[in-house]
Enzyme design. Structure first.
Site, PDB file in Angstrom:
ATOM      1  N   HIS A 218       0.864  -1.202   0.000  1.00 13.73           N
ATOM      2  CA  HIS A 218       0.000   0.000   0.000  1.00 13.73           C
ATOM      3  C   HIS A 218       0.891   1.240   0.000  1.00 13.73           C
ATOM      4  O   HIS A 218       1.640   1.439  -0.949  1.00 13.73           O
ATOM      5  CB  HIS A 218      -0.918  -0.085   1.231  1.00 13.73           C
ATOM      6  CG  HIS A 218      -1.979   0.958   1.317  1.00 13.73           C
ATOM      7  ND1 HIS A 218      -2.359   1.771   0.280  1.00 13.73           N
ATOM      8  CD2 HIS A 218      -2.782   1.316   2.363  1.00 13.73           C
ATOM      9  CE1 HIS A 218      -3.332   2.571   0.676  1.00 13.73           C
ATOM     10  NE2 HIS A 218      -3.601   2.340   1.938  1.00 13.73           N
ATOM     11  N   HIS A 259      -2.473  -2.250  -9.706  1.00 10.11           N
ATOM     12  CA  HIS A 259      -3.409  -1.584  -8.792  1.00 10.11           C
ATOM     13  C   HIS A 259      -4.658  -2.431  -8.701  1.00 10.11           C
ATOM     14  O   HIS A 259      -5.100  -3.030  -9.680  1.00 10.11           O
ATOM     15  CB  HIS A 259      -3.766  -0.182  -9.312  1.00 10.11           C
ATOM     16  CG  HIS A 259      -4.362   0.678  -8.242  1.00 10.11           C
ATOM     17  ND1 HIS A 259      -5.688   0.601  -7.896  1.00 10.11           N
ATOM     18  CD2 HIS A 259      -3.810   1.601  -7.426  1.00 10.11           C
ATOM     19  CE1 HIS A 259      -5.927   1.445  -6.913  1.00 10.11           C
ATOM     20  NE2 HIS A 259      -4.820   2.068  -6.605  1.00 10.11           N
ATOM     21  N   ASP A 317       2.711   5.455  -7.033  1.00  4.48           N
ATOM     22  CA  ASP A 317       3.895   5.300  -6.169  1.00  4.48           C
ATOM     23  C   ASP A 317       5.181   5.163  -6.954  1.00  4.48           C
ATOM     24  O   ASP A 317       6.258   5.473  -6.451  1.00  4.48           O
ATOM     25  CB  ASP A 317       3.711   4.075  -5.249  1.00  4.48           C
ATOM     26  CG  ASP A 317       2.593   4.315  -4.271  1.00  4.48           C
ATOM     27  OD1 ASP A 317       1.566   3.628  -4.364  1.00  4.48           O
ATOM     28  OD2 ASP A 317       2.728   5.236  -3.455  1.00  4.48           O
TER      29      ASP A 317
HETATM   30  C1  SDX Z   1      -1.507   2.108  -3.437  1.00  4.68           C
HETATM   31  O1  SDX Z   1      -6.267   0.842  -2.975  1.00  4.68           O
HETATM   32  C2  SDX Z   1      -5.763   1.956  -3.285  1.00  4.68           C
HETATM   33  O2  SDX Z   1      -6.437   2.851  -3.806  1.00  4.68           O
HETATM   34  C3  SDX Z   1      -4.269   2.100  -2.961  1.00  4.68           C
HETATM   35  C4  SDX Z   1      -3.641   3.403  -3.407  1.00  4.68           C
HETATM   36  C5  SDX Z   1      -4.196   4.576  -2.657  1.00  4.68           C
HETATM   37  O3  SDX Z   1      -4.095   5.705  -3.185  1.00  4.68           O
HETATM   38  O4  SDX Z   1      -4.636   4.407  -1.508  1.00  4.68           O
HETATM   39  O5  SDX Z   1      -3.837   3.592  -4.801  1.00  4.68           O
HETATM   40  C6  SDX Z   1      -2.133   3.419  -3.142  1.00  4.68           C
HETATM   41  O6  SDX Z   1      -1.426   1.300  -2.544  1.00  4.68           O
HETATM   42  C7  SDX Z   1      -1.034   1.808  -4.843  1.00  4.68           C
HETATM   43  C8  SDX Z   1      -0.433   0.361  -4.988  1.00  4.68           C
HETATM   44  C9  SDX Z   1       0.994   0.397  -4.440  1.00  4.68           C
HETATM   45  N1  SDX Z   1       1.521  -1.000  -4.334  1.00  4.68           N
HETATM   46  C10 SDX Z   1       2.492  -1.408  -5.160  1.00  4.68           C
HETATM   47  O7  SDX Z   1       2.958  -0.778  -6.108  1.00  4.68           O
HETATM   48  C11 SDX Z   1       3.022  -2.795  -4.805  1.00  4.68           C
HETATM   49  C12 SDX Z   1       3.124  -3.629  -6.092  1.00  4.68           C
HETATM   50  N2  SDX Z   1       1.786  -3.887  -6.556  1.00  4.68           N
HETATM   51  C13 SDX Z   1       1.178  -5.147  -6.224  1.00  4.68           C
HETATM   52  O8  SDX Z   1       1.500  -5.593  -4.928  1.00  4.68           O
HETATM   53  C14 SDX Z   1      -0.279  -5.222  -6.620  1.00  4.68           C
HETATM   54  O9  SDX Z   1      -0.385  -4.744  -7.891  1.00  4.68           O
HETATM   55  C15 SDX Z   1      -1.325  -4.549  -5.760  1.00  4.68           C
HETATM   56  C16 SDX Z   1      -1.198  -4.919  -4.311  1.00  4.68           C
HETATM   57  C17 SDX Z   1      -1.259  -3.078  -5.904  1.00  4.68           C
HETATM   58  C18 SDX Z   1      -2.663  -5.066  -6.273  1.00  4.68           C
HETATM   59  O10 SDX Z   1      -2.699  -6.425  -5.971  1.00  4.68           O
HETATM   60  P1  SDX Z   1      -3.810  -7.342  -6.628  1.00  4.68           P
HETATM   61  O11 SDX Z   1      -5.121  -6.636  -6.636  1.00  4.68           O
HETATM   62  O12 SDX Z   1      -3.703  -8.685  -6.004  1.00  4.68           O
HETATM   63  O13 SDX Z   1      -3.302  -7.414  -8.117  1.00  4.68           O
HETATM   64  P2  SDX Z   1      -4.165  -8.001  -9.285  1.00  4.68           P
HETATM   65  O14 SDX Z   1      -5.309  -8.826  -8.802  1.00  4.68           O
HETATM   66  O15 SDX Z   1      -4.464  -6.872 -10.214  1.00  4.68           O
HETATM   67  O16 SDX Z   1      -3.088  -8.989  -9.987  1.00  4.68           O
HETATM   68  C19 SDX Z   1      -3.390  -9.489 -11.264  1.00  4.68           C
HETATM   69  C20 SDX Z   1      -2.187 -10.334 -11.671  1.00  4.68           C
HETATM   70  C21 SDX Z   1      -1.811 -11.408 -10.657  1.00  4.68           C
HETATM   71  O17 SDX Z   1      -1.172 -12.414 -11.418  1.00  4.68           O
HETATM   72  P3  SDX Z   1      -2.095 -13.685 -11.917  1.00  4.68           P
HETATM   73  O18 SDX Z   1      -2.567 -14.358 -10.657  1.00  4.68           O
HETATM   74  O19 SDX Z   1      -3.214 -13.089 -12.727  1.00  4.68           O
HETATM   75  O20 SDX Z   1      -1.130 -14.526 -12.727  1.00  4.68           O
HETATM   76  O21 SDX Z   1      -1.024  -9.485 -11.784  1.00  4.68           O
HETATM   77  C22 SDX Z   1      -0.024  -9.916 -10.867  1.00  4.68           C
HETATM   78  C23 SDX Z   1      -0.738 -10.744  -9.819  1.00  4.68           C
HETATM   79  O22 SDX Z   1       0.164 -11.689  -9.265  1.00  4.68           O
HETATM   80  N3  SDX Z   1       0.576  -8.712 -10.311  1.00  4.68           N
HETATM   81  C24 SDX Z   1       1.871  -8.422 -10.386  1.00  4.68           C
HETATM   82  C25 SDX Z   1       2.008  -7.161  -9.788  1.00  4.68           C
HETATM   83  N4  SDX Z   1       0.806  -6.730  -9.365  1.00  4.68           N
HETATM   84  C26 SDX Z   1      -0.070  -7.703  -9.693  1.00  4.68           C
HETATM   85  N5  SDX Z   1       2.933  -9.114 -10.898  1.00  4.68           N
HETATM   86  C27 SDX Z   1       4.144  -8.503 -10.801  1.00  4.68           C
HETATM   87  N6  SDX Z   1       4.347  -7.268 -10.242  1.00  4.68           N
HETATM   88  C28 SDX Z   1       3.306  -6.583  -9.730  1.00  4.68           C
HETATM   89  N7  SDX Z   1       3.508  -5.387  -9.180  1.00  4.68           N
END
Ligand code: SDX
Length: 382
Positions: A218, A259, A317
């Site tokens: 996050h 996201h 971010d």
């Molecule tokens: C913020 O909620 C909000 O609004 C948050 C925020 C705010 O203003 O409050 O916007 C701020 O928290 C932004 C996010 C910051 N976090 C990061 O940058 C950390 C890296 N990102 C990931 O951890 C992830 O993308 C999340 C946590 C942000 C979202 O996680 P999800 O919802 O589980 O991701 P998803 O369901 O969209 O994933 C789809 C696929 C999955 O693979 P499959 O199972 O389909 O094979 O994409 C993959 C995920 O494993 N994936 C990634 C990835 N993010 C998702 N693979 C590699 N790198 C990544 N960063």
């Protein structure tokens, strides 16, 4: 992830279309024309202030920027190398002890002054967290400086010389604060709502939000982005990290990408991507390997099938981490700045919930997957 936890009139997001609006105003227009303090008034009160209202609001916030002197001692209880987010969780929670009247949570006047105190005091608490961690004397807030200028002043000024923050840095940081001010029911805001729903003190609820924001999934992502870029730059093998991010058996993820809601470019990322590139171009020949890695990684991720197929775009971010680095903000202060910005979002949602006569304590349901009923087994028979 699909059941609404509340209704709210504060922020609207359309993840597929990449839309973000605060009280109906598109984030792009607020980024171009507003300031963070004006955005605070908008989020809190629902309307843009006229000139007189903004002047009055600025005056009210300035009245509350100082901390009770006893809180200075509170900092001294932390190890010198404590992460500033640990200090923020502690000090903001401790405000509950200084404002016990804030527990009268259904009183509109109490709600309003709690919001003003938090918006006003967060820059002081944040800057003092940094000063304490660096063994430097605390710098008091000044009423002749704007909100964001005052924060940078308290962060970087020293008693031995007169100094003013660089106006370019003030402008860049004010924009980052606007973009991070609210984001509807993200993890930390939902935490504040759930905590506040038990009628807990708003300072305690805000402290819970800070704790949730700290996580690298996050708000901790902006700090994690830079640590990731440093590691990739050090390794000289960017492809290895892209492959790790794509490997289902590897927990490594590209920090700053993806996201939960935006399956299009994060509109906030679009806005600061330009500022980020302008700042990097301003580096000219001072460009550093870390920033070169950042630009190369962005290019690869935007073209690679794995990221394109999963709609994983750089989020706010990714670019804010690079900008804060360029502004000389220390790495462990990145999430503190996110917490500073998001405070108005948290307290606006708290106030909206506590002003709702139908509001009740939050109590999410569960899907039970444990054992069926069974009889106790005496220890000699186990
Ligand atoms: C913020 O909620 C909000 O609004 C948050 C925020 C705010 O203003 O409050 O916007 C701020 O928290 C932004 C996010 C910051 N976090 C990061 O940058 C950390 C890296 N990102 C990931 O951890 C992830 O993308 C999340 C946590 C942000 C979202 O996680 P999800 O919802 O589980 O991701 P998803 O369901 O969209 O994933 C789809 C696929 C999955 O693979 P499959 O199972 O389909 O094979 O994409 C993959 C995920 O494993 N994936 C990634 C990835 N993010 C998702 N693979 C590699 N790198 C990544 N960063």
């Amino acid at each position: 992830m699909s059941t609404a936890s509340c209704d709210s009139a504060i922020t609207y997001i359309d993840g597929d279309k990449g839309i973000l609006r605060y009280r109906g105003y598109p984030i792009e227009q607020l980024a171009d024309h507003s300031t963070y303090l004006e955005t605070c008034y908008l989020l809190l009160n629902g309307e843009l202030p006229n000139r007189a209202e903004l002047t009055e609001f600025r005056g009210i916030i300035q009245e509350h920027t100082m901390l009770h002197e006893a809180l200075r001692g509170f900092y001294k209880g932390f190890r010198h190398d404590a992460h500033p987010m640990a200090i923020m969780v502690g000090v903001v929670g401790a405000l509950s002890a200084f404002y016990p009247d804030a527990s009268d949570v259904h009183n509109p006047r109490v709600q309003e002054i709690a919001a003003h105190r938090l918006i006003a005091k967060m820059p002081t608490i944040a800057a003092w967290s940094y000063k304490y961690a660096n063994g430097q004397p605390f710098i008091y807030p000044r009423n002749d400086l704007s909100y964001t200028e005052n924060f940078l002043h308290m962060m970087f000024a020293v008693p031995t010389k007169d100094s003013r923050p660089d106006p370019l840095h003030v402008k860049a940081l004010d924009l980052i604060l606007i973009l991070h001010a609210d984001h509807e029911q993200n993890a930390s805001t939902s935490t504040v709502r759930l905590t506040g729903s038990s009628e807990a003190n708003p300072f305690a609820a805000t402290s819970a939000g800070i704790a949730s924001l700290w996580g690298p999934a996050h708000g901790g992502a902006n700090e994690a982005v830079i640590r990731m870029l440093e590691e990739i730059t050090e390794s000289g093998n960017l492809k290895k990290y892209v492959d790790k991010a794509k490997d289902k058996n590897d927990r490594f993820r590209l920090m700053g990408f993806g996201h939960r809601i935006y399956k299009n470019f994060d509109p906030r990322a679009k806005i600061i991507r330009k500022m980020c590139h302008d700042l990097l171009q301003s580096l000219g020949d001072e460009s550093t390997p870390l920033f070169d890695t950042a630009l190369e990684l962005e290019k690869i991720a935007l073209e690679d099938e794995y990221f394109v197929e999963r709609k994983l775009y750089p989020n706010v971010d990714y670019y804010s981490g690079i900008i804060l680095r360029r502004l000389g903000i220390p790495l462990d202060m990145f999430t503190v700045i996110f917490a500073l910005a998001r405070t108005v979002g948290w307290i606006s949602h708290w106030k909206e919930m506590m002003s709702d006569p139908t509001a009740r304590i939050g109590r999410p349901r569960q899907l039970y997957t444990g054992s069926k009923e069974r009889d106790y087994i005496p220890i000699e028979k186990r």
